[in-house]
Design an enzyme around this catalytic site. Sequence first.
Site, PDB file in Angstrom:
ATOM      1  N   GLU A   6       0.822  -1.078   0.021  1.00 35.14           N
ATOM      2  CA  GLU A   6       0.065  -0.078  -0.066  1.00 35.14           C
ATOM      3  C   GLU A   6       0.963   1.244  -0.003  1.00 35.14           C
ATOM      4  O   GLU A   6       1.358   1.638   0.926  1.00 35.14           O
ATOM      5  CB  GLU A   6      -0.931  -0.024   1.192  1.00 35.14           C
ATOM      6  CG  GLU A   6      -1.714  -1.125   1.315  1.00 35.14           C
ATOM      7  CD  GLU A   6      -2.991  -0.869   2.010  1.00 35.14           C
ATOM      8  OE1 GLU A   6      -4.072  -0.958   1.883  1.00 35.14           O
ATOM      9  OE2 GLU A   6      -2.838  -0.265   3.388  1.00 35.14           O
TER      10      GLU A   6
ATOM     11  N   SER B  17      -6.467   3.593  -2.961  1.00 27.34           N
ATOM     12  CA  SER B  17      -7.464   3.952  -4.155  1.00 27.34           C
ATOM     13  C   SER B  17      -7.673   3.049  -4.994  1.00 27.34           C
ATOM     14  O   SER B  17      -7.951   3.465  -6.211  1.00 27.34           O
ATOM     15  CB  SER B  17      -6.758   5.398  -4.660  1.00 27.34           C
ATOM     16  OG  SER B  17      -6.570   6.302  -3.653  1.00 27.34           O
TER      17      SER B  17
HETATM   18  P1  13P Z   1      -8.300   3.525   0.190  1.00 27.82           P
HETATM   19  O1  13P Z   1      -8.856   2.514  -0.849  1.00 27.82           O
HETATM   20  O2  13P Z   1      -9.421   4.252   0.831  1.00 27.82           O
HETATM   21  O3  13P Z   1      -7.332   4.463  -0.625  1.00 27.82           O
HETATM   22  O4  13P Z   1      -7.399   2.695   1.406  1.00 27.82           O
HETATM   23  C1  13P Z   1      -6.554   1.785   1.251  1.00 27.82           C
HETATM   24  C2  13P Z   1      -6.304   1.391   2.574  1.00 27.82           C
HETATM   25  O5  13P Z   1      -5.585   1.945   3.336  1.00 27.82           O
HETATM   26  C3  13P Z   1      -6.857  -0.037   2.768  1.00 27.82           C
HETATM   27  O6  13P Z   1      -6.216  -0.576   3.894  1.00 27.82           O
END
Ligand code: 13P
Length: 254
Positions: free
Chosen positions: A169, A214
């Site tokens: 991530e 995202s």
């Molecule tokens: P978003 O999908 O809201 O960007 O968050 C990703 C996330 O941190 C999942 O653990």
Amino acid sequence: MRKALVAGNWKMNGRAEANSELVTQVLAGLDAQVDSDSVDVMVFPPSIFIHQVKGLAGDKIGVGAQNLCEFGDGAFTGELSSGMLVDAGCNAVLIGHSERRSMFGDTDERVAAKVKAALAADLTPVLCLGESLEQRDSGDALEVVAEQFRIATEGLGEEQMARLVIAYEPVWAIGTGRTATPEQAQEVHAHLRSELAKVEAELAAKVRILYGGSCNAKNAAELFAQADIDGGLIGGASLKANDFVAICQAAGAR
Ligand code: 13P
């Protein structure tokens, strides 16, 4: 091929009534649109709702926690032990999410201790790794993520490593609407797989590596089409039943 996995990280969102609606709608969508043999689905609600969600989700959706304490039961006010999470019906736990690393003191060393605590309780650690924008811009993304991985898994045996799920991530993509391109994500995933291969070739073939940041119903399919992306860890879009089901469908169809 590794079975796809889509995991919804609800973060600090939810209320009893809304959770019930969301899970009911997701279950209906999965039933109608997704082949359960092709994708595993999990959600990670706030801990106070784990019991509730576990009751609603049945066997179709795995339920995990967003954090755990690295210590066993005892005088640790405000914390939850691995044994408690298992007792509440969890089979997995997020460890080292960037929000916990940046705001709640989850250092690489603490992340490593939490991974060990999860494994000892037979919980699947979903180990979250990712570089900041500054680190990416200075060309250090691969090394930063590999180093986070090495510290988090130091001292683990191959059998323990095989029980991990990894989530890449990039910090700059979380909640920003700025998704990593499939090529950017694939490059990091392939690098992580090469780190796994250094431990043992078969591990690299086995361990699932999810992309998060995202990821949504529109971009999921092209991300999941990459060779080393085995599914997603979904934040915002996991709170909308239709979007979450569409992402599960994209993962199952890859
Ligand atoms: P978003 O999908 O809201 O960007 O968050 C990703 C996330 O941190 C999942 O653990």
